[in-house]
Design an enzyme around this catalytic site. Structure first.
Site, mmCIF file in Angstrom:
data_model
loop_
_atom_site.group_PDB
_atom_site.id
_atom_site.type_symbol
_atom_site.label_atom_id
_atom_site.label_comp_id
_atom_site.label_asym_id
_atom_site.label_seq_id
_atom_site.Cartn_x
_atom_site.Cartn_y
_atom_site.Cartn_z
ATOM 1 N N PHE A 129 -6.273 -2.511 -1.868
ATOM 2 C CA PHE A 129 -6.898 -2.586 -0.544
ATOM 3 C C PHE A 129 -6.217 -1.566 0.358
ATOM 4 C CE2 PHE A 129 -7.531 -3.795 3.814
ATOM 5 C CZ PHE A 129 -8.885 -4.083 3.843
ATOM 6 N N ASP A 133 1.403 3.174 0.163
ATOM 7 C CA ASP A 133 0.724 2.533 1.285
ATOM 8 C C ASP A 133 1.588 1.363 1.743
ATOM 9 O OD1 ASP A 133 -0.834 1.044 3.012
ATOM 10 O OD2 ASP A 133 -2.670 1.224 1.836
ATOM 11 N N LYS A 190 -0.086 -0.950 11.246
ATOM 12 C CA LYS A 190 0.207 -2.322 11.625
ATOM 13 C C LYS A 190 1.471 -2.475 12.467
ATOM 14 C CE LYS A 190 -2.490 -4.465 7.894
ATOM 15 N NZ LYS A 190 -3.677 -4.721 8.699
#
Length: 397
Positions: free
Chosen positions: A141, A226, A255
């Protein structure tokens, strides 16, 4: 103030139905808890998918935001602003890298990494433009853009969105032999999540990250991590790759980089990679805006000063051990690192999530059978005890 019911009705009436949220409304947040319009306090065990490592409304980060609002919020990249350079320097020193390329969201950062790797492959490795290949993993993801879902193995993320972007090779997550077999003369990069959060808090086999990195180095392939969800102390290290002692060629951040206040993201790499960019070759109007940078500077300062990695590691072990005391025959695994923990069931977990919410604990199932627990790093031990008592009641009931 509108009631929970009124808020949900209005949101559903005017909003596109691309999400199906749990029926909880946030009206106020502080630290590891949120309060709904009716005044009920709940433990936030999702932390906005790890964007809230600092908790809700960390007072120092809030103040940094307020202070910057009084000065300058946006310059675009047509001009310099007096904050972005300081932010870039701080992020470079934190990662040990030479250069930062700022964007706004995690998906934008992943897109930037893809473009960087492809251009590096063409400019530096000599691969014919259009032939570049990037290796990715099953159940990845990395975001929701057209190019990113092109490498997804989730049919829900892909259905109806074709044609897809070519150039991606998918291998089994954690399979070193598959990675070795997938590398060709056209391979420019291997893109991986050090821990797959959305897939159910899945960790690769111990040693895989280091072996994969070494393999990439031997084949002149970029290793791109990531760390949008795992970065900035979430897993008990400053960055999850540090668990196996490696520094990727390209870090991908988002984030928590914005302290739970502002969206800000970036890729970080050395000069030999970042030098592929020239004026006009990539950009973002809001990328590196002074408001987000000021917030992020304060967030990074707090991360280091208060030793968030140590807090996440110690609290995560404490929390995980508490979860292991729960007696439920349907629980088949409790895994994760730091404060990124997955509890896997041999059945659909959604009914347990509803019980958790009813007992004042906010969490969400992922891949149907796993509940992810990722409270803010600032959660206190007393709050962990209180939350775990509620979790135990919900999951044992």
């Amino acid at each position: 103030m509108d009631s929970t019911k009124q808020v949900i009705e209005k949101t559903e009436k005017y909003g596109a139905q691309n999400y199906k949220p749990k029926k909880v409304v946030f009206a106020f947040g502080e630290g590891a808890t949120v309060t709904n319009p009716e005044g009920d306090k709940l433990f936030d065990m999702l932390s906005a998918y790890s964007a809230l490592n600092f908790g809700h409304r960390h007072p120092e980060i809030i103040q940094a935001c307020k202070d910057q609002l009084d000065n300058c919020t946006l310059s675009s990249r047509a001009f310099y602003n007096n904050i972005m350079g300081e932010w870039q320097e701080k992020l470079c020193k934190l990662t040990g890298k030479d250069k930062v390329l700022p964007m706004n969201t995690g998906a934008e950062a992943v897109e930037t990494a893809i473009k960087t790797a492809r251009r590096w492959g063409n400019f530096k490795k000599g691969i014919e433009d259009g032939k570049q290949e990037i290796i990715v993993c099953t159940e990845n993801f990395h975001g929701r853009t057209t190019t990113i879902i092109s490498m997804s193995t989730d049919p829900v993320a892909r259905k109806g969105y074709g044609p897809f972007t070519p150039g991606f090779i998918v291998i089994e997550y954690g399979n070193l032999k598959a990675l070795e077999d997938a590398i060709t003369p056209n391979t420019v990069a291997f893109l991986i999540e050090p821990i797959q959060g959305e897939a159910g808090v899945k960790c690769p086999p111990e040693g895989f990250i280091k072996k994969a990195y070494d393999l990439c180095k031997s084949k002149n392939v970029l290793f791109m991590a990531d760390e949008v969800q795992t970065g900035f102390a979430r897993t008990g290290d400053m960055f999850a790759c540090q668990h196996e002692g490696i520094v990727p060629d390209i870090y991908i951040f988002g984030k928590a980089l914005g302290g739970g206040i502002m969206p800000i993201s970036a890729i970080v790499a050395n000069d030999d990679i970042m030098s592929v960019f020239t004026p006009g070759s990539h950009g973002s109007t809001f990328g590196g805006n002074p408001l987000a940078c000021a917030v992020s500077i304060k967030a990074m300062e707090i991360l280091v000063r208060d030793n968030y990695p140590k807090m996440a590691k110690e609290k995560g072990e404490y929390f995980k051990n508490k979860l292991k005391e729960i007696k439920n025959d349907k629980i088949i695994d409790i895994r994760g690192r730091g404060l990124l923990i997955g509890v896997e069931f041999n059945c659909d977990a959604s009914s347990y999530v509803e019980k958790l919410i009813a007992n004042g604990v906010l969490a969400k199932e992922t891949h149907d059978t796993t509940i992810r627990f990722a409270p803010p790093v600032v959660i206190t031990y007393e709050e962990i005890d209180q939350a775990c008592a509620a979790i135990k009641k919900a999951l044992e009931d």
